[in-house]
Scaffold this active site. Structure first.
Site, PDB file in Angstrom:
ATOM      1  N   THR A   1      20.878  66.622  76.627  1.00 14.14           N
ATOM      2  CA  THR A   1      20.462  65.972  75.385  1.00 14.14           C
ATOM      3  C   THR A   1      18.942  65.811  75.332  1.00 14.14           C
ATOM      4  O   THR A   1      18.334  66.006  74.276  1.00 14.14           O
ATOM      5  CB  THR A   1      21.166  64.613  75.233  1.00 14.14           C
ATOM      6  OG1 THR A   1      22.585  64.839  75.143  1.00 14.14           O
ATOM      7  CG2 THR A   1      20.689  63.875  73.990  1.00 14.14           C
TER       8      THR A   1
ATOM      9  N   MET B   1      23.825  66.104  83.697  1.00 15.26           N
ATOM     10  CA  MET B   1      24.630  66.794  82.695  1.00 15.26           C
ATOM     11  C   MET B   1      24.212  66.372  81.280  1.00 15.26           C
ATOM     12  O   MET B   1      23.385  67.008  80.655  1.00 15.26           O
ATOM     13  CB  MET B   1      26.118  66.519  82.949  1.00 15.26           C
ATOM     14  CG  MET B   1      27.049  67.316  82.067  1.00 15.26           C
ATOM     15  SD  MET B   1      26.942  69.110  82.258  1.00 15.26           S
ATOM     16  CE  MET B   1      27.524  69.327  83.915  1.00 15.26           C
ATOM     17  N   CYS B   2      24.765  65.305  80.774  1.00 17.24           N
ATOM     18  CA  CYS B   2      24.545  64.921  79.377  1.00 17.24           C
ATOM     19  C   CYS B   2      23.139  64.382  79.123  1.00 17.24           C
ATOM     20  O   CYS B   2      22.583  64.617  78.053  1.00 17.24           O
ATOM     21  CB  CYS B   2      25.607  63.919  78.943  1.00 17.24           C
ATOM     22  SG  CYS B   2      27.275  64.628  79.043  1.00 17.24           S
ATOM     23  N   ILE B   3      22.559  63.679  80.081  1.00 19.85           N
ATOM     24  CA  ILE B   3      21.186  63.190  79.897  1.00 19.85           C
ATOM     25  C   ILE B   3      20.227  64.371  79.873  1.00 19.85           C
ATOM     26  O   ILE B   3      19.380  64.492  78.982  1.00 19.85           O
ATOM     27  CB  ILE B   3      20.805  62.175  81.003  1.00 19.85           C
ATOM     28  CG1 ILE B   3      21.713  60.941  80.939  1.00 19.85           C
ATOM     29  CG2 ILE B   3      19.337  61.787  80.900  1.00 19.85           C
ATOM     30  CD1 ILE B   3      21.698  60.201  79.622  1.00 19.85           C
TER      31      ILE B   3
END
Length: 185
Positions: free
Chosen positions: A122, A117-119
């Protein structure tokens, strides 16, 4: 080329007993802490990202809870910026991009949670913005997912996302190799 360590969402809710436990949080955080110590030893920039839930019905990273706090093993030093976000992309509606450009940072070493998700989000955004990215694969963790009746175990989710990022969006390396590169400076 100025490099910064970007630690994303290493927060208590991802650990055993937290509201959104991920597989391997402890092992990943040990490697993230190793990177953090190496960056601090070399006085290189470190940036922390903290996710705070803003959407209705959120069940983790609730503002004001201990689960939303950054884990003690990678707690920010007083001179290390912490940017709070409300979306998977650490650049979205945060001052991160402006901070990186103002500091002349062109390369990011990325670690944190959740890989899928966030890794992932980003890292892809950073590459699209022109940053050279390196992802410390053993300093990231994720969880099992399911789709259309198919259960995907966390190690398979982790491998699939790292494989997709490796090459075009980032160099995917172990934390030990990244620490060794720092020692060569």
């Amino acid at each position: 080329m100025t490099t910064a360590l970007l630690l994303i969402d290493i927060q208590n809710d991802y650990f055993p007993g937290g509201a959104m436990e991920v597989v391997g949080a402890g092992a990943a955080t040990t490697q993230a802490a190793r990177l953090l110590a190496a960056y601090r030893q070399k006085s290189l920039p470190v940036i922390h990202i903290q996710h705070l839930a803003a959407r209705p019905g959120a069940t983790f990273f609730l503002p004001g809870t201990s689960g939303a706090e950054i884990h003690e093993s990678v707690r920010p030093a007083s001179d290390e910026p912490v940017f709070q976000k409300h979306f998977p992309n650490s650049f979205r509606e945060t001052p991160l991009l402006e901070h990186l450009r103002d500091a002349g940072i062109s390369r990011l070493v990325i670690a944190g949670m959740m890989t899928h998700m966030c890794i992932d989000t980003t890292t892809r955004a950073a590459a699209d913005l022109g940053f050279s990215c390196v992802l410390a694969h053993d300093a990231c963790a994720t969880r099992a997912l399911s789709f259309n009746g198919v259960e995907v175990p966390a190690p398979s989710v982790q491998a699939a996302y790292l494989a997709a990022l490796n090459g075009l969006f980032a160099r995917v390396l172990p934390a030990s190799e990244l620490c060794a590169e720092l020692q060569a400076f």
